[in-house]
Design an enzyme around this catalytic site. Structure first.
Site, short mmCIF file in Angstrom:
data_model
loop_
_atom_site.label_atom_id
_atom_site.label_comp_id
_atom_site.label_asym_id
_atom_site.label_seq_id
_atom_site.Cartn_x
_atom_site.Cartn_y
_atom_site.Cartn_z
N ARG A 50 41.83 66.01 51.86
CA ARG A 50 41.59 65.46 50.53
C ARG A 50 40.18 65.77 50.04
NH1 ARG A 50 44.83 62.24 48.05
NH2 ARG A 50 43.79 63.38 46.43
N HIS A 51 39.31 66.11 50.98
CA HIS A 51 37.93 66.46 50.61
C HIS A 51 37.93 67.93 50.19
CE1 HIS A 51 36.44 62.55 51.81
NE2 HIS A 51 37.44 62.61 52.65
N ARG A 52 38.19 68.13 48.91
CA ARG A 52 38.57 69.45 48.39
C ARG A 52 37.45 70.46 48.41
NH1 ARG A 52 40.33 66.57 43.09
NH2 ARG A 52 38.68 65.26 43.92
N SER B 217 48.84 77.94 62.23
CA SER B 217 50.10 78.07 61.48
C SER B 217 51.30 77.71 62.33
CB SER B 217 50.25 79.51 60.97
OG SER B 217 51.56 79.69 60.49
N GLY B 218 52.06 76.72 61.88
CA GLY B 218 53.32 76.35 62.54
C GLY B 218 54.45 77.30 62.16
N ARG C 241 34.06 58.22 54.84
CA ARG C 241 34.85 58.15 56.07
C ARG C 241 34.16 57.41 57.21
NH1 ARG C 241 39.91 58.80 54.18
NH2 ARG C 241 40.02 60.62 52.84
C1 LIG Z 1 39.40 54.55 52.39
C2 LIG Z 1 40.10 55.64 51.61
C3 LIG Z 1 41.41 55.46 51.19
C4 LIG Z 1 42.08 56.46 50.45
N1 LIG Z 1 43.38 56.26 50.08
C5 LIG Z 1 44.04 57.23 49.41
C6 LIG Z 1 45.41 57.06 49.02
O1 LIG Z 1 46.01 56.04 49.29
N2 LIG Z 1 46.02 58.06 48.35
C7 LIG Z 1 45.37 59.21 48.01
O2 LIG Z 1 45.97 60.09 47.39
N3 LIG Z 1 44.08 59.41 48.37
C8 LIG Z 1 43.40 58.46 49.05
N4 LIG Z 1 42.09 58.67 49.42
C9 LIG Z 1 41.44 59.95 49.06
C10 LIG Z 1 40.45 59.79 47.90
O3 LIG Z 1 41.14 59.40 46.72
C11 LIG Z 1 39.70 61.12 47.64
O4 LIG Z 1 40.63 62.11 47.25
C12 LIG Z 1 39.01 61.62 48.89
O5 LIG Z 1 38.24 60.58 49.45
C13 LIG Z 1 38.12 62.81 48.55
O6 LIG Z 1 37.01 62.37 47.81
P1 LIG Z 1 36.26 63.28 46.75
O7 LIG Z 1 37.20 63.57 45.62
O8 LIG Z 1 34.98 62.61 46.44
O9 LIG Z 1 35.94 64.60 47.60
P2 LIG Z 1 36.09 66.12 47.23
O10 LIG Z 1 37.51 66.45 46.97
O11 LIG Z 1 35.39 66.88 48.35
O12 LIG Z 1 35.30 66.27 45.91
C14 LIG Z 1 33.87 66.19 45.85
C15 LIG Z 1 33.47 66.09 44.43
O13 LIG Z 1 34.00 67.18 43.67
C16 LIG Z 1 34.85 66.70 42.61
N5 LIG Z 1 36.06 67.55 42.58
C17 LIG Z 1 36.57 68.27 43.60
N6 LIG Z 1 37.67 68.91 43.22
C18 LIG Z 1 37.90 68.56 41.93
C19 LIG Z 1 38.90 68.86 40.98
N7 LIG Z 1 39.90 69.68 41.26
N8 LIG Z 1 38.82 68.29 39.78
C20 LIG Z 1 37.83 67.46 39.48
N9 LIG Z 1 36.83 67.13 40.31
C21 LIG Z 1 36.86 67.67 41.53
C22 LIG Z 1 35.21 65.28 42.98
O14 LIG Z 1 35.46 64.46 41.88
C23 LIG Z 1 33.98 64.82 43.75
O15 LIG Z 1 32.97 64.39 42.86
C24 LIG Z 1 41.41 57.67 50.14
C25 LIG Z 1 40.08 57.85 50.56
C26 LIG Z 1 39.43 56.85 51.28
C27 LIG Z 1 38.01 57.09 51.73
#
Ligand SMILES: Cc1cc2nc3c(=O)[nH]c(=O)nc-3n(C[C@H](O)[C@H](O)[C@H](O)COP(=O)(O)OP(=O)(O)OC[C@H]3O[C@@H](n4cnc5c(N)ncnc54)[C@H](O)[C@@H]3O)c2cc1C
Length: 277
Positions: free
Chosen positions: A92-94, A102-103, A199
């Protein structure tokens, strides 16, 4: 500064740090150090700026001001092995760049995560309590045994399908989230600190936190000064909203706290524990 930092980081290069029962984190490579952050920042501020002339003070200043781009000049590459359910959260940390096992092309190994007894806990309303009250040891042992049975059954069925000549990409689809996967993952220091802030928080799942704790220790070897700033300024930071700031001002002025009910509970928990609520 650069000399001692490089030595510390070089000592842990390629060394696998064990996580959970079968996982690991290995620092494959890194680019830059505290010094790189300072060099990059000085392009903005110029050498002669008095108030930020010391390296540590400059890094602290950048962190406080959220002047994040100099931290992006440092990049770390990790080799990670973790259960798929942790990897699902990880990706999720994009801003990270990854390449995963690869499976479709490889036969998956029979390696599943089984939580330690002390990490097996009942469902609670507040996930902050995770693992503070694990189930009784005998019950935990039974749960471990049930998990292992399910994993064995799923893997036997997978092997069976592989041996019958089914495509690996189809044979794998019933494998559970507890299966271990491996990937290379590269992240710049700014986004790595964001990742760690989220995290290492008690709200994050315990297994994820265990990985984050080791990442923090590795990052400390590469950039000790920036990591110290991160811990002080970002990690231990608690944000108060407008109503809470108003309440703080009033309490400091000797007046009654205007907050009540859940708002008061959240405010007091933040003040007492330092956890963002
Ligand atoms: C305790 C916890 C519970 C969570 N529960 C859920 C859940 O139930 N369901 C779920 O789906 N997720 C869940 N998440 C994931 C959360 O919603 C975030 O997606 C994840 O923590 C990544 O954070 P980030 O967007 O800051 O990081 P990154 O994706 O690394 O992004 C870093 C920065 O770049 C920006 N960015 C990156 N890519 C884009 C883009 N394509 N468009 C716009 N801005 C971008 C972000 O806004 C952010 O400022 C959870 C996270 C935590 C920590």
């Amino acid at each position: 500064m650069a000399h001692c930092i490089v030595k510390e980081a070089e000592k842990i290069l390629d060394k696998p740090f064990k996580v959970l029962d079968k996982g690991f984190i290995r620092l494959v490579d890194y680019l830059g150090s505290d010094e790189r952050i300072v060099q990059a920042a000085r392009v903005s501020y110029g050498k002669g700026t008095d108030s930020v002339s010391k390296d540590e003070a400059l890094i602290d200043y950048l962190m406080r001001q959220q002047h994040t781009s100099p931290f992006e000049q440092v990049v770390l590459t990790f080799h990670l092995k973790m259960p798929i359910f942790v990897a699902r959260q990880w990706v999720r940390h994009r801003m990270g760049r990854m390449n995963e096992l690869s499976g479709r092309f490889s036969v998956m190994q029979e390696e599943f995560y089984v939580p330690a007894k002390e990490d097996i806990d009942p469902q609670k309303k507040d996930r902050l309590e995770r693992a503070l009250e694990p189930v009784e040891p005998a019950e935990a042992a039974k749960i471990q045994s049930d998990l292992k049975k399910g994993q064995k059954k799923a893997y036997e069925s997978y092997k069976d399908l592989i041996e019958k000549g089914l495509a690996r990409e189809i044979a794998r689809i019933n494998l559970p989230l507890s299966l271990y996967t491996e990937f290379y993952w590269q992240m710049d220091l700014n986004n790595l600190f964001r990742f760690l802030k989220l995290r290492l928080d008690p709200h994050a799942q315990l297994e994820m936190r265990k990985y984050a704790e080791i990442i923090l220790e590795i990052v400390r070897k590469v950039c000790p000064v920036a990591t110290a700033s991160f811990e002080n300024i970002m990690l231990k930071q608690v944000a108060f909203n407008g109503e809470e700031i108003d309440a703080l001002r009033r309490v400091l002025a000797g007046e009654a706290n205007p907050l009540t009910g859940p708002k008061l509970d959240r405010f007091l928990t933040k003040v007492k524990t330092g956890h963002q609520m």
